[in-house]
Scaffold this motif. Sequence first.
Motif, PDB file in Angstrom:
ATOM      1  N   ALA A 181     -28.410  62.653 -29.737  1.00  0.00           N
ATOM      2  CA  ALA A 181     -27.511  62.319 -30.793  1.00  0.00           C
ATOM      3  C   ALA A 181     -27.475  62.776 -31.811  1.00  0.00           C
ATOM      4  O   ALA A 181     -28.641  63.408 -32.160  1.00  0.00           O
ATOM      5  CB  ALA A 181     -27.574  60.641 -31.127  1.00  0.00           C
ATOM      6  N   VAL A 182     -26.343  63.252 -32.731  1.00  0.00           N
ATOM      7  CA  VAL A 182     -26.346  63.885 -33.909  1.00  0.00           C
ATOM      8  C   VAL A 182     -26.060  62.892 -35.000  1.00  0.00           C
ATOM      9  O   VAL A 182     -24.932  62.247 -34.859  1.00  0.00           O
ATOM     10  CB  VAL A 182     -25.318  64.762 -34.047  1.00  0.00           C
ATOM     11  N   VAL A 183     -26.934  62.519 -35.913  1.00  0.00           N
ATOM     12  CA  VAL A 183     -26.628  61.645 -36.701  1.00  0.00           C
ATOM     13  C   VAL A 183     -26.823  61.936 -38.334  1.00  0.00           C
ATOM     14  O   VAL A 183     -27.312  63.079 -38.483  1.00  0.00           O
ATOM     15  CB  VAL A 183     -27.998  60.573 -36.668  1.00  0.00           C
ATOM     16  N   TRP A 184     -25.963  61.376 -39.153  1.00  0.00           N
ATOM     17  CA  TRP A 184     -26.366  61.453 -40.548  1.00  0.00           C
ATOM     18  C   TRP A 184     -27.615  61.413 -41.200  1.00  0.00           C
ATOM     19  O   TRP A 184     -28.407  60.508 -40.693  1.00  0.00           O
ATOM     20  CB  TRP A 184     -25.404  60.571 -41.351  1.00  0.00           C
ATOM     21  N   GLY A 185     -28.225  62.303 -41.903  1.00  0.00           N
ATOM     22  CA  GLY A 185     -29.413  62.157 -42.704  1.00  0.00           C
ATOM     23  C   GLY A 185     -30.411  62.457 -42.011  1.00  0.00           C
ATOM     24  O   GLY A 185     -30.272  63.179 -40.850  1.00  0.00           O
ATOM     25  N   ILE A 186     -31.747  62.134 -42.142  1.00  0.00           N
ATOM     26  CA  ILE A 186     -32.949  62.563 -41.468  1.00  0.00           C
ATOM     27  C   ILE A 186     -33.855  61.231 -41.131  1.00  0.00           C
ATOM     28  O   ILE A 186     -34.496  60.817 -42.119  1.00  0.00           O
ATOM     29  CB  ILE A 186     -33.869  63.358 -42.452  1.00  0.00           C
ATOM     30  N   PRO A 187     -33.541  60.623 -40.055  1.00  0.00           N
ATOM     31  CA  PRO A 187     -34.019  59.299 -39.944  1.00  0.00           C
ATOM     32  C   PRO A 187     -35.728  59.579 -39.364  1.00  0.00           C
ATOM     33  O   PRO A 187     -36.216  60.814 -39.190  1.00  0.00           O
ATOM     34  CB  PRO A 187     -33.450  59.091 -38.813  1.00  0.00           C
TER      35      PRO A 187
ATOM     36  N   PHE B  59     -31.047  69.241 -39.849  1.00  0.00           N
ATOM     37  CA  PHE B  59     -30.042  70.300 -40.505  1.00  0.00           C
ATOM     38  C   PHE B  59     -29.916  69.697 -41.667  1.00  0.00           C
ATOM     39  O   PHE B  59     -28.582  69.491 -41.973  1.00  0.00           O
ATOM     40  CB  PHE B  59     -29.136  70.297 -39.408  1.00  0.00           C
ATOM     41  N   GLU B  60     -30.519  69.731 -42.867  1.00  0.00           N
ATOM     42  CA  GLU B  60     -30.278  69.102 -43.987  1.00  0.00           C
ATOM     43  C   GLU B  60     -29.825  67.971 -44.331  1.00  0.00           C
ATOM     44  O   GLU B  60     -30.266  66.942 -44.619  1.00  0.00           O
ATOM     45  CB  GLU B  60     -29.316  70.341 -44.776  1.00  0.00           C
ATOM     46  N   ILE B  61     -28.370  67.867 -43.953  1.00  0.00           N
ATOM     47  CA  ILE B  61     -27.697  66.558 -44.224  1.00  0.00           C
ATOM     48  C   ILE B  61     -27.631  65.700 -42.842  1.00  0.00           C
ATOM     49  O   ILE B  61     -27.020  64.659 -42.750  1.00  0.00           O
ATOM     50  CB  ILE B  61     -26.313  66.746 -44.709  1.00  0.00           C
TER      51      ILE B  61
ATOM     52  N   ASN C 210     -27.217  53.059 -37.158  1.00  0.00           N
ATOM     53  CA  ASN C 210     -26.442  52.355 -38.475  1.00  0.00           C
ATOM     54  C   ASN C 210     -27.441  51.631 -39.353  1.00  0.00           C
ATOM     55  O   ASN C 210     -27.325  51.587 -40.420  1.00  0.00           O
ATOM     56  CB  ASN C 210     -25.115  51.643 -38.015  1.00  0.00           C
ATOM     57  N   SER C 211     -28.202  50.817 -38.511  1.00  0.00           N
ATOM     58  CA  SER C 211     -29.063  49.822 -39.216  1.00  0.00           C
ATOM     59  C   SER C 211     -30.155  50.536 -40.156  1.00  0.00           C
ATOM     60  O   SER C 211     -30.901  49.865 -41.071  1.00  0.00           O
ATOM     61  CB  SER C 211     -30.004  48.934 -38.297  1.00  0.00           C
ATOM     62  N   ILE C 212     -30.578  51.809 -39.802  1.00  0.00           N
ATOM     63  CA  ILE C 212     -31.540  52.189 -40.770  1.00  0.00           C
ATOM     64  C   ILE C 212     -30.713  53.488 -41.591  1.00  0.00           C
ATOM     65  O   ILE C 212     -31.414  54.350 -42.060  1.00  0.00           O
ATOM     66  CB  ILE C 212     -32.659  53.286 -39.783  1.00  0.00           C
TER      67      ILE C 212
ATOM     68  N   LYS D  49     -21.632  59.437 -48.708  1.00  0.00           N
ATOM     69  CA  LYS D  49     -23.025  59.782 -49.627  1.00  0.00           C
ATOM     70  C   LYS D  49     -23.672  61.262 -49.152  1.00  0.00           C
ATOM     71  O   LYS D  49     -23.932  61.830 -50.151  1.00  0.00           O
ATOM     72  CB  LYS D  49     -24.226  58.873 -49.665  1.00  0.00           C
ATOM     73  N   PHE D  50     -23.186  61.531 -47.872  1.00  0.00           N
ATOM     74  CA  PHE D  50     -23.770  63.031 -47.635  1.00  0.00           C
ATOM     75  C   PHE D  50     -22.690  64.165 -47.987  1.00  0.00           C
ATOM     76  O   PHE D  50     -23.148  65.203 -47.911  1.00  0.00           O
ATOM     77  CB  PHE D  50     -23.981  62.935 -46.303  1.00  0.00           C
TER      78      PHE D  50
END
Length: 159
Positions: free
Chosen positions: A18-24, A64-66, A87-89, A106-107
């Motif tokens: 998966a490609v996700v927003w942010g850095i989990p 990848f940064e964001i 989504n929960s994290i 926010k990104f």
Amino acid sequence: LNLSNQFSNHSIFRKYLAVVWGIPQNQTIKGYIERHKINRKKMTLSITNNGKYSETLIRIIKIFEIYSLIECTLKTGRTHQVRVHMNSIGSPLIGDKHYGKNKTSKFGKNKKNFNKFLLLKNFHRQALHAYMIAFTHPTSKKMLEFKSELPEDMLKLLE
């Protein structure tokens, strides 16, 4: 053991990219997935015993940064499990208009990454790919494993 029993007792081994927003973080997400109290079309994660137990192991592959490319190993198989867990994290799937739309803005606040943000925000589908499944063959009793490469649109997204 027939395939439907393997699905119901969670002995089928599944991995997603998966490609996700942010850095989990590398982590295990556990909880109970139930219907959202307000939007009945959505599912939500609960720490109480309401809903069905779910568990996903998250491993970061590349940052990848964001946004990040991650591997999700499902310990259970619930409706919308990866989407709800990410989504929960605070790291919803890129392109998930149903679960991720409230957290993506926010990104885009960093001007340096704004063009990347626009490309990601307009991705036409959920950036989720079932890339590996393994199960016991019902007749031969041998463990079979099948893998699939990332689709072209997700590869381009990562470029």
